[in-house]
Write a protein that holds these residues in place. Structure first.
Motif, PDB file in Angstrom:
ATOM      1  N   HIS A  24      35.537  45.505  75.351  1.00  0.00           N
ATOM      2  CA  HIS A  24      36.026  44.293  74.691  1.00  0.00           C
ATOM      3  C   HIS A  24      35.980  44.498  73.180  1.00  0.00           C
ATOM      4  O   HIS A  24      34.963  44.913  72.636  1.00  0.00           O
ATOM      5  N   VAL A  25      37.087  44.162  72.512  1.00  0.00           N
ATOM      6  CA  VAL A  25      37.157  44.253  71.053  1.00  0.00           C
ATOM      7  C   VAL A  25      37.854  43.002  70.528  1.00  0.00           C
ATOM      8  O   VAL A  25      38.965  42.675  70.946  1.00  0.00           O
ATOM      9  N   VAL A  26      37.188  42.297  69.613  1.00  0.00           N
ATOM     10  CA  VAL A  26      37.747  41.105  68.978  1.00  0.00           C
ATOM     11  C   VAL A  26      37.808  41.358  67.477  1.00  0.00           C
ATOM     12  O   VAL A  26      36.808  41.762  66.868  1.00  0.00           O
ATOM     13  N   LYS A  27      38.982  41.116  66.871  1.00  0.00           N
ATOM     14  CA  LYS A  27      39.155  41.319  65.435  1.00  0.00           C
ATOM     15  C   LYS A  27      39.775  40.075  64.813  1.00  0.00           C
ATOM     16  O   LYS A  27      40.623  39.423  65.426  1.00  0.00           O
ATOM     17  N   PHE A  28      39.347  39.794  63.583  1.00  0.00           N
ATOM     18  CA  PHE A  28      39.887  38.653  62.845  1.00  0.00           C
ATOM     19  C   PHE A  28      39.991  39.030  61.374  1.00  0.00           C
ATOM     20  O   PHE A  28      39.012  39.482  60.773  1.00  0.00           O
ATOM     21  N   ASN A  29      41.178  38.873  60.807  1.00  0.00           N
ATOM     22  CA  ASN A  29      41.419  39.157  59.397  1.00  0.00           C
ATOM     23  C   ASN A  29      42.108  37.951  58.768  1.00  0.00           C
ATOM     24  O   ASN A  29      43.050  37.394  59.356  1.00  0.00           O
ATOM     25  N   ALA A  30      41.659  37.563  57.576  1.00  0.00           N
ATOM     26  CA  ALA A  30      42.271  36.430  56.886  1.00  0.00           C
ATOM     27  C   ALA A  30      42.156  36.639  55.384  1.00  0.00           C
ATOM     28  O   ALA A  30      41.211  37.272  54.896  1.00  0.00           O
ATOM     29  N   ILE A  31      43.124  36.102  54.656  1.00  0.00           N
ATOM     30  CA  ILE A  31      43.114  36.179  53.199  1.00  0.00           C
ATOM     31  C   ILE A  31      43.780  34.927  52.648  1.00  0.00           C
ATOM     32  O   ILE A  31      44.728  34.398  53.256  1.00  0.00           O
ATOM     33  N   THR A  32      43.268  34.447  51.528  1.00  0.00           N
ATOM     34  CA  THR A  32      43.845  33.277  50.871  1.00  0.00           C
ATOM     35  C   THR A  32      44.070  33.591  49.393  1.00  0.00           C
ATOM     36  O   THR A  32      43.321  34.372  48.791  1.00  0.00           O
ATOM     37  N   PHE A  33      45.109  32.993  48.835  1.00  0.00           N
ATOM     38  CA  PHE A  33      45.480  33.219  47.448  1.00  0.00           C
ATOM     39  C   PHE A  33      45.082  31.992  46.636  1.00  0.00           C
ATOM     40  O   PHE A  33      45.550  30.880  46.906  1.00  0.00           O
ATOM     41  N   LEU A  34      44.214  32.201  45.641  1.00  0.00           N
ATOM     42  CA  LEU A  34      43.671  31.124  44.828  1.00  0.00           C
ATOM     43  C   LEU A  34      44.318  31.103  43.455  1.00  0.00           C
ATOM     44  O   LEU A  34      44.998  32.060  43.054  1.00  0.00           O
ATOM     45  N   PRO A  35      44.114  30.019  42.698  1.00  0.00           N
ATOM     46  CA  PRO A  35      44.680  29.959  41.344  1.00  0.00           C
ATOM     47  C   PRO A  35      44.162  31.090  40.458  1.00  0.00           C
ATOM     48  O   PRO A  35      43.128  31.709  40.728  1.00  0.00           O
ATOM     49  N   LYS A  36      44.870  31.361  39.401  1.00  0.00           N
ATOM     50  CA  LYS A  36      44.554  32.392  38.415  1.00  0.00           C
ATOM     51  C   LYS A  36      44.529  33.785  39.041  1.00  0.00           C
ATOM     52  O   LYS A  36      43.717  34.637  38.678  1.00  0.00           O
ATOM     53  N   ASP A  37      45.420  34.023  40.016  1.00  0.00           N
ATOM     54  CA  ASP A  37      45.633  35.346  40.630  1.00  0.00           C
ATOM     55  C   ASP A  37      44.387  35.898  41.315  1.00  0.00           C
ATOM     56  O   ASP A  37      44.130  37.105  41.308  1.00  0.00           O
ATOM     57  N   TRP A  38      43.606  35.024  41.920  1.00  0.00           N
ATOM     58  CA  TRP A  38      42.462  35.457  42.725  1.00  0.00           C
ATOM     59  C   TRP A  38      42.856  35.506  44.197  1.00  0.00           C
ATOM     60  O   TRP A  38      43.641  34.677  44.682  1.00  0.00           O
TER      61      TRP A  38
END
Length: 256
Positions: free
Chosen positions: A109-123
Motif C-alpha cells: 500500500h502506498v498513499v501520496k499527497f502533494n499540494a502547493i498554494t501561491f501566496l501574495p508577494k510571490d511566495w
C-alpha cells in the motif's frame, strides 16, 4: 507452517581432554553432493522471473484559486526470484524452494499527497506527504556445516533453529521460512517547502527553504535478520539502515 527437514549428518564435536571427537546433531538441513570431485555447477543466465501487478487511483486538482493538489493510492504485489543479476540466491540448493517470493521493494500500500498554494508577494508554500506499508525482510541462517563427505560448506538458509524444543516432540527442528516473508513497520513522512520569487537586477531568482522529515521520524528498515546463535556467543545479527533526523535545506536559483 514449519516443515521437517532431513538432519542426519550433524556436526563434529572437537576432541577435548583426551576424549575422541564425536558427531552431534546441529538441527540444520543436510547438504549432500553426489561426487566428491564434482561439487556444483555455477550457472549464470537470464533465467529468473519477476511479476508486478498493481492498481492506482489518482485524484488531481488543477491550479485554481491559487492552489493545486495531487493525491494517489497504489495497491501492488511484486514477486521475484532475485533482485539483481549477481544475486547469491540459488547457490545453496536447499533454498531453491524459498526463493520465489516478495521482492525487496514490494510495497503493498502506498498513499501520496502533494499540494502547493501561491501566496501574495510571490511566495509559494507546499507539502509532500506519503505513507507506505513496510518493506519485506528475511530471517536467515548463515553457518558452516559438513556435507555427506565431511567437507565444510558455507550455508545460507531461510529459517532458524528455535531457542526452545517443541513441547510435543522435544526436538529443535529447523524452521523453514520463505524469503522476505516478514515486514518492516509502515513509514509516514511529511516534507514542507517555502519558495520566494524575486527579481535581482536583470535576473529572475528564487529562494527556497525545505524541511524534510518534518515529524522527525526514526525509520528502521531491516533487510535480513539472523537470530542468536551459539557460534556468535549468542548474538543476533541485523542487516539494516536507518532514516532519521529532521533535515533542513536552503537554496537559491538564478535564471538568465
Amino acid at each position: 507452517k514449519a516443515r521437517s527437514v532431513l538432519e542426519a549428518l550433524g556436526d563434529f564435536l572437537p576432541a577435548r581432554g583426551g576424549a575422541a571427537s564425536q558427531r552431534i546433531p546441529d538441527n540444520k538441513p543436510d547438504l549432500y553432493i553426489h561426487n566428491f570431485f564434482f561439487n556444483e555447477i555455477f550457472r549464470v543466465g537470464n533465467i529468473n522471473k519477476a511479476f508486478y501487478r498493481g492498481v492506482e487511483i489518482q485524484l488531481t486538482k488543477r491550479l485554481s484559486r491559487k492552489w493545486q493538489m495531487d493525491a494517489s493510492y497504489t495497491y501492488s504485489r511484486n514477486l521475484a526470484q532475485a533482485e539483481s543479476f549477481d544475486s547469491s540466491l540459488g547457490d545453496d540448493p536447499a533454498t531453491v524452494g524459498q526463493e520465489f517470493a516478495y521482492a525487496e521493494d514490494d510495497l503493498r500500500h502506498v498513499v501520496k499527497f502533494n499540494a502547493i498554494t501561491f501566496l501574495p508577494k510571490d511566495w509559494q508554500v507546499g507539502t509532500t506527504m506519503s505513507w507506505n506499508s513496510g518493506l519485506p525482510y528475511s530471517i536467515v541462517s548463515n553457518f558452516l556445516a559438513l556435507d555427506n563427505f565431511d567437507y565444510p560448506q558455507f550455508r545460507l538458509l531461510y529459517g532458524f533453529v528455535p531457542d526452545r524444543p517443541d513441547p510435543v516432540t522435544g526436538e529443535r527442528d529447523f524452521q523453514i521460512l520463505r524469503r522476505n516473508d516478514h515486514r518492516n513497520d509502515p513509514v509516514f513522512n511529511i516534507d514542507v517547502l517555502a519558495r520566494k520569487s524575486f527579481v535581482l537586477g536583470k535576473l529572475n531568482a528564487k529562494m527556497s527553504f525545505t524541511v524534510e522529515n518534518l515529524l522527525n521520524q526514526d525509520n528502521l528498515r531491516i533487510f535480513t535478520y539472523e537470530p542468536a546463535a551459539p557460534n556468535r556467543s549468542g548474538n543476533l545479527q541485523i542487516l539494516s539502515e536507518r532514516d532519521f533526523g529532521r533535515r533542513f535545506k536552503a537554496g537559491i536559483e538564478f535564471e538568465f
